[in-house]
Design a protein around this motif. Sequence first.
Motif, PDB file in Angstrom:
ATOM      1  N   ALA A 180      40.236  87.427  69.303  1.00 10.73           N
ATOM      2  CA  ALA A 180      40.580  87.844  70.664  1.00 10.73           C
ATOM      3  C   ALA A 180      42.046  88.242  70.755  1.00 10.73           C
ATOM      4  N   GLY A 181      42.906  87.538  70.004  1.00 12.50           N
ATOM      5  CA  GLY A 181      44.326  87.876  70.013  1.00 12.50           C
ATOM      6  C   GLY A 181      44.595  89.260  69.447  1.00 12.50           C
ATOM      7  N   ARG A 182      43.840  89.658  68.429  1.00  8.71           N
ATOM      8  CA  ARG A 182      44.022  91.000  67.870  1.00  8.71           C
ATOM      9  C   ARG A 182      43.708  92.075  68.909  1.00  8.71           C
ATOM     10  N   GLU A 197      40.682  86.038  85.981  1.00  9.80           N
ATOM     11  CA  GLU A 197      40.103  84.844  86.592  1.00  9.80           C
ATOM     12  C   GLU A 197      40.793  83.586  86.067  1.00  9.80           C
ATOM     13  N   GLY A 198      41.543  82.922  86.928  1.00 13.23           N
ATOM     14  CA  GLY A 198      42.224  81.693  86.554  1.00 13.23           C
ATOM     15  C   GLY A 198      43.571  81.897  85.906  1.00 13.23           C
ATOM     16  N   VAL A 199      43.982  83.134  85.655  1.00  9.11           N
ATOM     17  CA  VAL A 199      45.258  83.405  84.992  1.00  9.11           C
ATOM     18  C   VAL A 199      46.014  84.443  85.801  1.00  9.11           C
ATOM     19  N   ASN A 200      47.256  84.122  86.123  1.00  9.71           N
ATOM     20  CA  ASN A 200      48.097  85.051  86.869  1.00  9.71           C
ATOM     21  C   ASN A 200      49.545  84.800  86.466  1.00  9.71           C
ATOM     22  N   GLY A 201      50.144  85.767  85.770  1.00  5.25           N
ATOM     23  CA  GLY A 201      51.514  85.569  85.333  1.00  5.25           C
ATOM     24  C   GLY A 201      51.984  86.710  84.461  1.00  5.25           C
ATOM     25  N   THR A 202      53.152  86.521  83.870  1.00  6.22           N
ATOM     26  CA  THR A 202      53.786  87.533  83.030  1.00  6.22           C
ATOM     27  C   THR A 202      53.701  87.110  81.571  1.00  6.22           C
ATOM     28  N   GLY A 219      58.726  76.803  83.402  1.00  2.14           N
ATOM     29  CA  GLY A 219      58.236  76.734  82.033  1.00  2.14           C
ATOM     30  C   GLY A 219      57.177  77.788  81.762  1.00  2.14           C
ATOM     31  N   THR A 220      56.626  77.745  80.556  1.00  2.00           N
ATOM     32  CA  THR A 220      55.590  78.693  80.149  1.00  2.00           C
ATOM     33  C   THR A 220      54.308  77.948  79.816  1.00  2.00           C
ATOM     34  N   THR A 221      53.196  78.688  79.835  1.00  2.00           N
ATOM     35  CA  THR A 221      51.880  78.117  79.557  1.00  2.00           C
ATOM     36  C   THR A 221      51.214  78.915  78.450  1.00  2.00           C
ATOM     37  N   HIS A 222      50.642  78.215  77.466  1.00  2.00           N
ATOM     38  CA  HIS A 222      49.884  78.858  76.397  1.00  2.00           C
ATOM     39  C   HIS A 222      48.414  78.902  76.804  1.00  2.00           C
ATOM     40  N   VAL A 223      47.902  80.109  77.003  1.00  2.00           N
ATOM     41  CA  VAL A 223      46.515  80.306  77.421  1.00  2.00           C
ATOM     42  C   VAL A 223      45.707  80.759  76.210  1.00  2.00           C
ATOM     43  N   PRO A 224      44.587  80.101  75.890  1.00  2.00           N
ATOM     44  CA  PRO A 224      43.752  80.571  74.777  1.00  2.00           C
ATOM     45  C   PRO A 224      43.353  82.029  74.975  1.00  2.00           C
ATOM     46  N   ASN A 225      43.360  82.782  73.894  1.00  2.00           N
ATOM     47  CA  ASN A 225      43.091  84.219  73.998  1.00  2.00           C
ATOM     48  C   ASN A 225      41.702  84.515  74.546  1.00  2.00           C
ATOM     49  N   THR A 226      40.728  83.671  74.218  1.00  2.00           N
ATOM     50  CA  THR A 226      39.378  83.923  74.727  1.00  2.00           C
ATOM     51  C   THR A 226      39.310  83.756  76.242  1.00  2.00           C
ATOM     52  N   MET A 228      41.603  84.668  78.281  1.00  2.00           N
ATOM     53  CA  MET A 228      42.125  85.910  78.849  1.00  2.00           C
ATOM     54  C   MET A 228      41.051  86.988  78.946  1.00  2.00           C
ATOM     55  N   LEU A 229      40.030  86.897  78.085  1.00  2.00           N
ATOM     56  CA  LEU A 229      38.992  87.931  78.048  1.00  2.00           C
ATOM     57  C   LEU A 229      37.680  87.476  78.663  1.00  2.00           C
ATOM     58  N   ASP A 230      37.693  86.331  79.357  1.00  2.00           N
ATOM     59  CA  ASP A 230      36.449  85.825  79.938  1.00  2.00           C
ATOM     60  C   ASP A 230      35.957  86.677  81.104  1.00  2.00           C
ATOM     61  N   GLY A 231      36.842  87.404  81.753  1.00  2.00           N
ATOM     62  CA  GLY A 231      36.447  88.213  82.901  1.00  2.00           C
ATOM     63  C   GLY A 231      37.283  89.469  82.977  1.00  2.00           C
ATOM     64  N   PRO A 232      37.145  90.213  84.074  1.00  2.00           N
ATOM     65  CA  PRO A 232      37.966  91.420  84.240  1.00  2.00           C
ATOM     66  C   PRO A 232      39.452  91.060  84.207  1.00  2.00           C
ATOM     67  N   ILE A 233      40.237  91.933  83.607  1.00  2.00           N
ATOM     68  CA  ILE A 233      41.661  91.683  83.464  1.00  2.00           C
ATOM     69  C   ILE A 233      42.437  92.867  84.025  1.00  2.00           C
ATOM     70  N   THR A 234      43.396  92.572  84.888  1.00  2.00           N
ATOM     71  CA  THR A 234      44.243  93.603  85.489  1.00  2.00           C
ATOM     72  C   THR A 234      45.638  93.494  84.890  1.00  2.00           C
TER      73      THR A 234
END
Length: 243
Positions: A180-182, A197-202, A219-226, A228-234
């Motif tokens: 997913a990261g690739r 969905e559930g993620v909003n940031g830079t 601070g910063t948050t490490h979000v699993p790459n999968t 990030m791709l669970d739903g539509p992404i803007t």
Amino acid sequence: MSEQVIYALAAILAGLALGSILGALTRRLVAPQERRRSLEGLAGPAAAFVFWVVLALGIAVAVGILAPGALEPLGERVLAFLPQVLIAILMLIVGRAAATLAGTLLGAGLARATGRTRREMVIVLRSVIMVVVVLLALGQLGVNTELLTLTFAAVLLCLATAMALLIGLGGRHVAREVAAGRYLRRILSEGDHVHTEGVNGTVVALHAATTEMEGDAPGTTHVPNTVMLDGPITVTRPPRPEQ
């Protein structure tokens, strides 16, 4: 209390005090303040070695004061056995430093690969190296380590089997995150604003298995790459400076 007892106690106390001072000095010389974290694994054993050697000398002086002839037959044995002891202690010091270095490198490598610090794996690696070093040191001292070696080999085999199962079961999850990261690297860049969905940031950084995000919270948050791709992404890209 006789003068001999007083002198003997003074010799032991002097050895204790001098050993503490020289041990602390050794720690500072081996691991200066600016490099203490990287050399702590070597500085600790070296300081302990100096402390116990000086204290042993103080005790030997005390015994010589109380019973002058008691150390005569012991001296020859100690001198004959001393090289083996010094080599064994040197092996322990170098082994401790090697275990610390190997654990640090493994922890850093796992953190870069998965985005998480696998402290338990670092502890296992350090423990295995130290057990091997201790067995080698005991062999240097003439101790029969055959039974200990067989026991350690059996325990190591069990740990290796358990670790292989853990890696095999957990490797599929890591592989999904890396794949997913690739894909995310093709559509995201540092500085992009992401809303899903559930993620909003830079986006701060794109790692192998996680995306480092900065939101409203400090601070910063490490979000699993999968995730990030669970739903539509803007994706909103920052304006580029005019040429």
